[in-house]
Design an enzyme around this catalytic site. Structure first.
Site, PDB file in Angstrom:
ATOM      1  CD  GLN A   3       0.716  -8.658  -2.569  1.00  0.00           C
ATOM      2  OE1 GLN A   3       1.467  -9.317  -3.258  1.00  0.00           O
ATOM      3  NE2 GLN A   3      -0.501  -8.379  -2.968  1.00  0.00           N
TER       4      GLN A   3
ATOM      5  CG  ASP B  26      -1.807  -1.218   1.276  1.00  0.00           C
ATOM      6  OD1 ASP B  26      -2.289  -1.641   0.225  1.00  0.00           O
ATOM      7  OD2 ASP B  26      -1.964  -1.781   2.383  1.00  0.00           O
TER       8      ASP B  26
ATOM      9  CE  LYS C  34       3.198  -2.399  -4.395  1.00  0.00           C
ATOM     10  NZ  LYS C  34       2.783  -2.048  -3.018  1.00  0.00           N
TER      11      LYS C  34
ATOM     12  N   GLY D  39      -4.189  -4.062  -4.468  1.00  0.00           N
ATOM     13  CA  GLY D  39      -5.145  -3.024  -4.840  1.00  0.00           C
ATOM     14  C   GLY D  39      -4.359  -1.797  -5.240  1.00  0.00           C
ATOM     15  CG  HIS D  40      -1.326  -1.914  -7.543  1.00  0.00           C
ATOM     16  ND1 HIS D  40      -0.376  -2.532  -8.324  1.00  0.00           N
ATOM     17  CD2 HIS D  40      -1.080  -2.323  -6.287  1.00  0.00           C
ATOM     18  CE1 HIS D  40       0.404  -3.284  -7.549  1.00  0.00           C
ATOM     19  NE2 HIS D  40      -0.021  -3.178  -6.313  1.00  0.00           N
TER      20      HIS D  40
HETATM   21  P1  IMP Z   1      -2.756 -12.742   1.551  1.00  0.00           P
HETATM   22  O1  IMP Z   1      -1.812 -12.175   0.569  1.00  0.00           O
HETATM   23  O2  IMP Z   1      -4.200 -12.482   1.203  1.00  0.00           O
HETATM   24  O3  IMP Z   1      -2.484 -14.182   1.840  1.00  0.00           O
HETATM   25  O4  IMP Z   1      -2.529 -11.985   2.943  1.00  0.00           O
HETATM   26  C1  IMP Z   1      -1.344 -12.115   3.707  1.00  0.00           C
HETATM   27  C2  IMP Z   1      -0.974 -10.798   4.374  1.00  0.00           C
HETATM   28  O5  IMP Z   1      -0.574  -9.866   3.383  1.00  0.00           O
HETATM   29  C3  IMP Z   1      -2.129 -10.133   5.142  1.00  0.00           C
HETATM   30  O6  IMP Z   1      -1.585  -9.462   6.259  1.00  0.00           O
HETATM   31  C4  IMP Z   1      -2.665  -9.112   4.155  1.00  0.00           C
HETATM   32  O7  IMP Z   1      -3.312  -8.049   4.784  1.00  0.00           O
HETATM   33  C5  IMP Z   1      -1.375  -8.692   3.483  1.00  0.00           C
HETATM   34  N1  IMP Z   1      -1.578  -8.191   2.114  1.00  0.00           N
HETATM   35  C6  IMP Z   1      -1.818  -8.934   1.015  1.00  0.00           C
HETATM   36  N2  IMP Z   1      -1.914  -8.147  -0.075  1.00  0.00           N
HETATM   37  C7  IMP Z   1      -1.701  -6.891   0.348  1.00  0.00           C
HETATM   38  C8  IMP Z   1      -1.621  -5.638  -0.333  1.00  0.00           C
HETATM   39  O8  IMP Z   1      -1.763  -5.522  -1.541  1.00  0.00           O
HETATM   40  N3  IMP Z   1      -1.350  -4.567   0.458  1.00  0.00           N
HETATM   41  C9  IMP Z   1      -1.145  -4.672   1.794  1.00  0.00           C
HETATM   42  N4  IMP Z   1      -1.206  -5.820   2.462  1.00  0.00           N
HETATM   43  C10 IMP Z   1      -1.470  -6.924   1.741  1.00  0.00           C
END
Ligand code: IMP
Length: 428
Positions: A226, A15, A18, A42-43
């Site tokens: 991420q 977040d 990017k 979520g970009h």
């Molecule tokens: P997952 O990727 O859904 O398995 O989530 C694993 C961890 O990564 C959790 O803490 C999510 O909140 C975090 N996470 C996954 N995708 C994002 C992102 O795009 N931005 C911020 N945190 C993320």
């Protein structure tokens, strides 16, 4: 930048903005490639006041004449993909050519159910706070060599075998362990064949497109999702996502060799946020955190969850510089700090008498950690109209300089608002 291969990664917990950085730089390149993660990302890109949130599509999609690639390292949720591309088409904004690598893995409905069920079963303190998008279970199947790939959706016989193989196990898991309904084979098969049909115009050889562009001296942006501290190897494991969110993932997830990468740019917010569970040393649970959340609109673009907020952490940022080999930092949301009298920046962690200025491989529990902060003066001027570094108030320039000195790499881009034009390019 022409003819350059540049990787854009998140230098914190995701977040960082990017999407807007990729959008700002995409103008200079021919290809934009997403290489890991899936619809958990979520970009957000705002162009001419219009907001676009991309979960799976690369952020270069709004540029006519570009090619956007969803690389082999991405896990693709077909329903999400089709809805995103459909929406873009409806808004007449599907300007770029889009190719999905046939080697990318498919997020199946059972992955999402298992993701949610596993999270529910985890005890307090062990929960990860996943986005429930099926990311972990899909990558687990990939590594376990039973995953279904995008190219399989085009070959009915192979697809049939793979769906049978998977449902045999998944339905046992769903019914016997998680107390969920089984997924009927015919229904799943029909759905998967329909996905293949609808996605077929986009399916191709992603790695060939990226390598060909580089061979011809054209620019390529590798768009990370991420952030470094959510990387499955280098992040705050097990509170991480299941892919390689740091720069190394760009090669694996797109099919280019490491020698082809020219530079890695790390995107960092001027403060820190984290969604989901896991350590966050500089988290501010009181008024400062609330102030950052409201001023920065810190609510998840994918799940809508309020993000945890805190001061900038140089210990973590220095780590990101090292793990990714950063050549520069894009500092976003500097404008969010406007109006705070004093700004704190964490410059060291102390644990059992030992001082860390870079994140150790295993982060000690918060109860054993003493944080060292330096305090810098804030500013009250509105930054949103600044387009050159000299136009920033002195205190804001000092803040940027402090970051450069403490992490040893230049800040080459500064975000002062959410619009495409609200960007200061200071060294690109
Ligand atoms: P997952 O990727 O859904 O398995 O989530 C694993 C961890 O990564 C959790 O803490 C999510 O909140 C975090 N996470 C996954 N995708 C994002 C992102 O795009 N931005 C911020 N945190 C993320």
């Amino acid at each position: 930048m022409k003819g350059k291969a540049e990787v854009i990664i998140g230098a914190q917990w995701g977040d960082e903005g990017k999407g807007r950085i990729v959008d700002a730089l995409a103008d200079r390149v021919e290809v934009v490639v997403r290489y890991q993660g899936g619809a958990n990302a979520g970009h957000t890109v705002i162009v001419e006041g219009e907001k676009h949130v991309f979960h799976l599509l690369p952020s270069g999609m709004l540029y006519p004449g570009k090619t956007c690639v969803i690389g082999n390292g991405v896990v693709v949720d077909p329903d999400q993909f089709l809805s995103e591309i459909g929406e873009l088409r409806e808004r007449r904004k599907d300007k770029a050519r889009l190719v999905i690598s046939e080697s990318a893995h498919v997020v199946m409905p059972y992955h999402k159910i298992i993701d949610e069920a596993e999270e529910k079963r985890r005890s307090k303190g062990r929960k990860i706070g996943t986005t429930k998008r099926g990311i972990g279970p899909c990558y687990a199947d990939k590594v376990n060599r039973i995953g279904i790939r995008v190219g399989d959706l085009l070959a009915a016989d192979t697809l049939r075998e793979k769906v049978i193989e998977n449902l045999e196990i998944k339905n046992l898991l769903l019914t016997r362990i998680f107390n969920e309904a089984p997924i009927p084979f015919e229904e799943q098969m029909e759905k998967a064949l329909a996905w293949g049909q609808q996605m077929s115009p986009y399916i191709g050889d992603g790695a060939a497109i990226v390598n060909d562009a580089l061979d011809k001296g054209r620019g390529v942006l590798f768009e990370g999702a991420q952030g470094t501290l959510l990387d499955v190897d280098h992040g705050t494991y097990p509170f991480v996502t299941s892919s390689s969110a740091s720069a190394g993932g760009a090669c694996i997830g797109s099919g280019v060799g490491p020698t082809r990468i020219d530079r890695v740019l790390g995107v960092a917010k001027a403060y820190c946020t984290r969604v989901g569970e896991g350590p966050f040393p500089t988290e501010e649970l009181g008024a400062v955190g609330e102030r950052l959340r409201e001023a920065g609109g810190e609510y998840g673009a994918t799940t809508g969850r309020p993000r945890r907020c805190g001061w900038l952490d140089m210990v973590a940022l220095r780590y990101a510089v090292r793990v990714n080999g950063l050549g520069g930092i894009a500092l976003t949301k500097l404008d969010v700090l406007t109006g705070l009298d004093r700004l704190q920046v964490c410059t060291g962690y102390e644990c059992e008498g030992k001082l860390y200025d870079i994140l150790p491989p295993r982060l000690p529990g918060a109860e054993n950690l003493v944080l060292h902060y330096e305090t810098l003066p804030g500013w009250s001027e509105d930054l949103s109209g600044c387009r050159k570094i000299e136009e920033l108030p002195v205190a804001a320039r000092n803040y940027v300089q402090f970051i450069e000195e403490k992490c040893g790499v230049p800040v080459v881009l500064i975000g002062v608002g959410s619009g495409r034009e609200q960007t200061i390019l200071s060294g690109l």
